[in-house]
Design an enzyme around this catalytic site. Structure first.
Site, PDB file in Angstrom:
ATOM      1  N   GLU A  53       0.884  -1.362  -0.016  1.00 18.87           N
ATOM      2  CA  GLU A  53      -0.104  -0.121   0.030  1.00 18.87           C
ATOM      3  C   GLU A  53       0.906   1.173  -0.075  1.00 18.87           C
ATOM      4  O   GLU A  53       0.625   2.188  -0.884  1.00 18.87           O
ATOM      5  CB  GLU A  53      -1.051  -0.162   1.347  1.00 18.87           C
ATOM      6  CG  GLU A  53      -1.426   1.295   1.704  1.00 18.87           C
ATOM      7  CD  GLU A  53      -1.790   1.427   3.151  1.00 18.87           C
ATOM      8  OE1 GLU A  53      -1.158   2.059   3.663  1.00 18.87           O
ATOM      9  OE2 GLU A  53      -3.054   0.952   3.447  1.00 18.87           O
ATOM     10  N   ASP A 110      -4.991  -4.333  -2.996  1.00 18.76           N
ATOM     11  CA  ASP A 110      -4.871  -2.945  -3.263  1.00 18.76           C
ATOM     12  C   ASP A 110      -3.405  -2.419  -3.389  1.00 18.76           C
ATOM     13  O   ASP A 110      -3.301  -1.611  -4.367  1.00 18.76           O
ATOM     14  CB  ASP A 110      -5.822  -2.134  -1.949  1.00 18.76           C
ATOM     15  CG  ASP A 110      -4.952  -2.333  -0.894  1.00 18.76           C
ATOM     16  OD1 ASP A 110      -4.101  -3.159  -0.650  1.00 18.76           O
ATOM     17  OD2 ASP A 110      -4.841  -1.139   0.083  1.00 18.76           O
TER      18      ASP A 110
END
Length: 332
Positions: A53, A110
């Site tokens: 991330e 993500d």
């Protein structure tokens, strides 16, 4: 007449250069606080670990601020330390204090999406096909490992392992990176990205849990298509879910999907908005939004004039990241 006109132009140039310097300063401060010399982003709120991330966030910022040196450092470190050569994705977490810094071999979708998106943007901005090819490869790996059909929907699992429970799947709606998926669709022309956008927008619309009508950080999609807060996590709209309105705005600043967040936040004065709310009990945090959380609220509510990418002296990695991402979402 000539002198006043010249002064006017001089003043305009000073304002422009001042604004540019301020924008750059936010990124320079971010790098100085959270980025090591070899390109590792440290989560200062979490024992200085690193994760995909953070690498992806910073790579996006580096492209936005036209900082190719930082981008290459970030990308090289990510490849060297987090690359899973079998799946083509990335191990999600790196702990520099551990004997084995990468214990968990799972990915975080993500983070993978953020990295692929940053590479796509970098390739287009700097006209470098190597970045584009790397992005294409990661996109294909995400489709192969993390995107599935479940309950009649196309969904992206948070990781390749542990989230498909057969009778239900666990989703993290803060991983729904709509603007990235749109760019992937435009790049690859694969229908899966369009379907993922459409179905994920529908899912967010259905995650209006409890009286507050907000999604939770983690949610369960059952085989019959129903949804509920995931039971293994607190039933909160909190530090993960705050990214949902950020990514929705980044995708479409006028989307009606922002309305539930706007309706809830209107119940509170700006500076006394609770940092989180439990959607089932309606209990709220005893402390208020600050820093990056408040920046996302301001963006969502249309309070744009006071937004700044300059972090406060005590702001940690995550809050500072949200600040800069808000500016990227605005195109500033």
């Amino acid at each position: 007449m000539g002198k006043p006109m010249w002064r006017c132009w001089a003043l305009m140039l000073m304002v422009w250069f001042s604004a540019s310097a301020t924008a750059a300063n936010g990124w320079e401060i971010y790098k100085s606080r959270f980025m090591t010399t070899d390109g590792r982003i440290q989560d200062t709120g979490n024992k200085n670990v690193s994760h995909t991330e953070g690498q992806g966030f910073a790579m996006l910022m580096a492209v936005h601020y036209d900082d190719r040196i930082a981008f290459d450092n970030l990308w090289n470190w990510t490849q060297s330390h987090l690359r899973n050569t079998t799946s083509g994705l990335f191990y999600w977490r790196y702990d520099p204090s551990a004997a084995n810094p990468v214990v968990d071999k799972n990915n975080a979708s993500d983070g993978d999406v953020l990295i692929a998106w940053a590479l796509l943007k970098a390739g287009n901005k700097w006209q470098d096909n190597r970045y584009l090819q790397a992005s294409d490869s990661i996109q294909k790996a995400i489709i192969a490992s993390n995107i599935i059909q479940f309950a009649g929907r196309t969904v992206m699992l948070p990781g390749a392992y542990g989230f498909n429970k057969n009778s239900y799947v666990i989703l993290n709606p803060s991983y729904f990176l709509f603007p990235a998926w749109r760019d992937f669709a435009n790049r690859s022309h694969l229908q899966v990205w369009r379907q993922l956008i459409d179905d994920s927008l529908s899912l967010v619309g259905e995650m209006r849990f409890g009286q507050v009508g907000l999604p939770t950080d983690w949610a369960a999609l059952n085989a019959d298509g129903s949804m509920a807060p995931a039971t293994a996590w607190p039933s909160r709209f909190s530090y993960d879910a705050i990214r949902i309105p950020l990514y929705l705005y980044w995708y479409d600043a006028k989307t009606t999907a922002l309305v539930p967040f706007q309706l809830y936040w209107r119940n509170y004065p700006r500076l006394t908005t609770p940092a989180w709310v439990d959607v089932l009990s309606s209990n709220t945090a005893t402390y208020n939004m600050q820093g990056g959380l408040l920046a996302v609220r301001d963006l969502t509510m249309g309070n744009l004039d006071g937004l700044s990418d300059l972090p406060g002296a005590s702001e940690d990695y995550y809050s500072s990241s949200l600040r800069l991402l808000v500016m990227l979402a605005r195109g500033k």
